[in-house]
Motif scaffolding. Structure first.
Motif, mmCIF file in Angstrom:
data_model
loop_
_atom_site.group_PDB
_atom_site.id
_atom_site.type_symbol
_atom_site.label_atom_id
_atom_site.label_comp_id
_atom_site.label_asym_id
_atom_site.label_seq_id
_atom_site.Cartn_x
_atom_site.Cartn_y
_atom_site.Cartn_z
ATOM 1 N N GLN A 38 48.980 42.096 34.813
ATOM 2 C CA GLN A 38 49.444 40.746 34.463
ATOM 3 C C GLN A 38 49.669 39.938 35.712
ATOM 4 N N THR A 39 49.234 38.688 35.654
ATOM 5 C CA THR A 39 49.504 37.724 36.709
ATOM 6 C C THR A 39 50.368 36.610 36.125
ATOM 7 N N PRO A 40 51.105 35.905 36.959
ATOM 8 C CA PRO A 40 52.008 34.861 36.453
ATOM 9 C C PRO A 40 51.280 33.834 35.594
ATOM 10 N N GLY A 41 51.859 33.546 34.454
ATOM 11 C CA GLY A 41 51.300 32.528 33.571
ATOM 12 C C GLY A 41 50.167 33.004 32.687
ATOM 13 N N LYS A 42 49.810 34.279 32.805
ATOM 14 C CA LYS A 42 48.709 34.811 31.993
ATOM 15 C C LYS A 42 49.200 35.946 31.118
ATOM 16 N N ASP A 89 41.662 41.044 41.273
ATOM 17 C CA ASP A 89 42.369 42.222 40.771
ATOM 18 C C ASP A 89 43.856 42.166 41.110
ATOM 19 N N THR A 90 44.253 41.198 41.899
ATOM 20 C CA THR A 90 45.662 41.051 42.248
ATOM 21 C C THR A 90 46.495 40.806 41.001
ATOM 22 N N ALA A 91 47.510 41.653 40.803
ATOM 23 C CA ALA A 91 48.341 41.576 39.603
ATOM 24 C C ALA A 91 49.428 42.635 39.692
ATOM 25 N N VAL A 92 50.360 42.575 38.763
ATOM 26 C CA VAL A 92 51.279 43.689 38.548
ATOM 27 C C VAL A 92 50.631 44.600 37.512
ATOM 28 N N TYR A 93 50.546 45.874 37.831
ATOM 29 C CA TYR A 93 49.903 46.849 36.953
ATOM 30 C C TYR A 93 50.966 47.687 36.251
ATOM 31 N N TYR A 94 50.785 47.845 34.937
ATOM 32 C CA TYR A 94 51.736 48.574 34.111
ATOM 33 C C TYR A 94 51.035 49.707 33.385
ATOM 34 N N GLN A 109 57.690 50.163 34.802
ATOM 35 C CA GLN A 109 58.298 48.965 35.368
ATOM 36 C C GLN A 109 57.275 48.083 36.095
ATOM 37 N N GLY A 110 56.091 48.619 36.336
ATOM 38 C CA GLY A 110 55.043 47.858 37.002
ATOM 39 C C GLY A 110 54.992 48.116 38.496
ATOM 40 N N THR A 111 53.788 47.998 39.050
ATOM 41 C CA THR A 111 53.589 48.116 40.486
ATOM 42 C C THR A 111 52.640 46.999 40.929
ATOM 43 N N GLN A 112 53.006 46.342 42.018
ATOM 44 C CA GLN A 112 52.232 45.192 42.488
ATOM 45 C C GLN A 112 51.008 45.657 43.259
#
Length: 117
Positions: A38-42, A89-94, A109-112
């Motif tokens: 997930q990226t901000p706003g998406k 591909d930049t995002a927080v991955y869950y 919790q996600g990893t950047q």
């Protein structure tokens, strides 16, 4: 009950990272597992899915041929090998655990992951 992701960080375009998702206080062998990002706003985007046996894996076209999901039920861990990384591909991955039978889902919790030169 906990899922903990690790392995995120900064990578250059074309580089690789390997994410891990370890489960504690429950066993993953009866769960289908997924990686999302997930990226901000998406909205959260599915990037890989593996069944409980590990013999069926699906990827969207955006990562197919570059990302490889695997699992080691003995270690109670799933992995996402990310190759040929792109800035997009930049995002927080869950990671996400879904029981094969009915039951609740679990999220880490996600990893950047940041891909930049």
């Amino acid at each position: 009950v906990q899922l903990v992701e690790s392995g995120g960080g900064l990578a250059q375009p074309g580089g690789s990272l390997r994410l891990s998702c370890a489960a504690s206080r429950f066993t993953l062998y009866s769960y289908d597992m997924r990686w999302y990002r997930q990226t901000p706003g998406k909205e959260r985007e599915l990037v890989a899915a593996i069944n409980s046996a590990g013999d069926s894996i699906d990827y969207p076209d955006s990562v197919k041929g570059r990302f490889i999901m695997s699992r080691d039920n003995a270690k109670n861990t799933v992995y996402l090998q990310m190759n040929s990384l792109k800035p997009e591909d930049t995002a927080v991955y869950y990671c996400n655990a879904r029981p094969v039978a009915a039951g609740r889902y679990y999220w880490g919790q996600g990893t950047q992951v940041t891909v930049s030169s």
